[in-house]
Design a protein around this motif. Structure first.
Motif, short mmCIF file in Angstrom:
data_model
loop_
_atom_site.label_atom_id
_atom_site.label_comp_id
_atom_site.label_asym_id
_atom_site.label_seq_id
_atom_site.Cartn_x
_atom_site.Cartn_y
_atom_site.Cartn_z
N GLU A 38 0.83 -1.20 0.00
CA GLU A 38 0.00 0.00 0.00
C GLU A 38 0.87 1.26 0.00
O GLU A 38 0.55 2.24 -0.68
CB GLU A 38 -0.93 0.01 1.21
N GLU A 41 2.18 1.74 -3.52
CA GLU A 41 1.15 2.27 -4.41
C GLU A 41 0.92 3.75 -4.13
O GLU A 41 0.73 4.55 -5.05
CB GLU A 41 -0.15 1.48 -4.27
N LYS A 44 3.70 5.75 -5.68
CA LYS A 44 3.51 5.86 -7.13
C LYS A 44 2.48 6.93 -7.45
O LYS A 44 2.67 7.73 -8.36
CB LYS A 44 3.04 4.53 -7.72
#
Length: 67
Positions: A38, A41, A44
């Motif tokens: 998580e 992500e 990103k």
């Protein structure tokens, strides 16, 4: 140092980091892996949001109108 030597040094460094990351992940619990995924992500998404500015296309159109 030639380009080939530079590339070899770079790939050795990447391989070492990949092995280190794999060993770190093997010591993680499933919950820690999920949290790490998580976080990845989220990082990103943060990079994408920082790179793509909202309204950049409209700015290009408006600058053409002002000329």
């Amino acid at each position: 140092m030639g380009l080939r030597e530079l590339f070899q040094r770079w790939t050795k460094g990447e391989n070492a980091r990949t092995i280190e990351r794999g060993e770190e992940e093997s010591r993680m619990t499933p919950v820690e892996r999920d949290v790490d995924r998580e976080d990845f992500e989220g990082r990103k998404d943060d990079l994408l949001a920082g790179r793509d500015r909202a309204g950049a296309d409209a700015l290009d159109v408006a600058s053409d109108d002002l000329k």
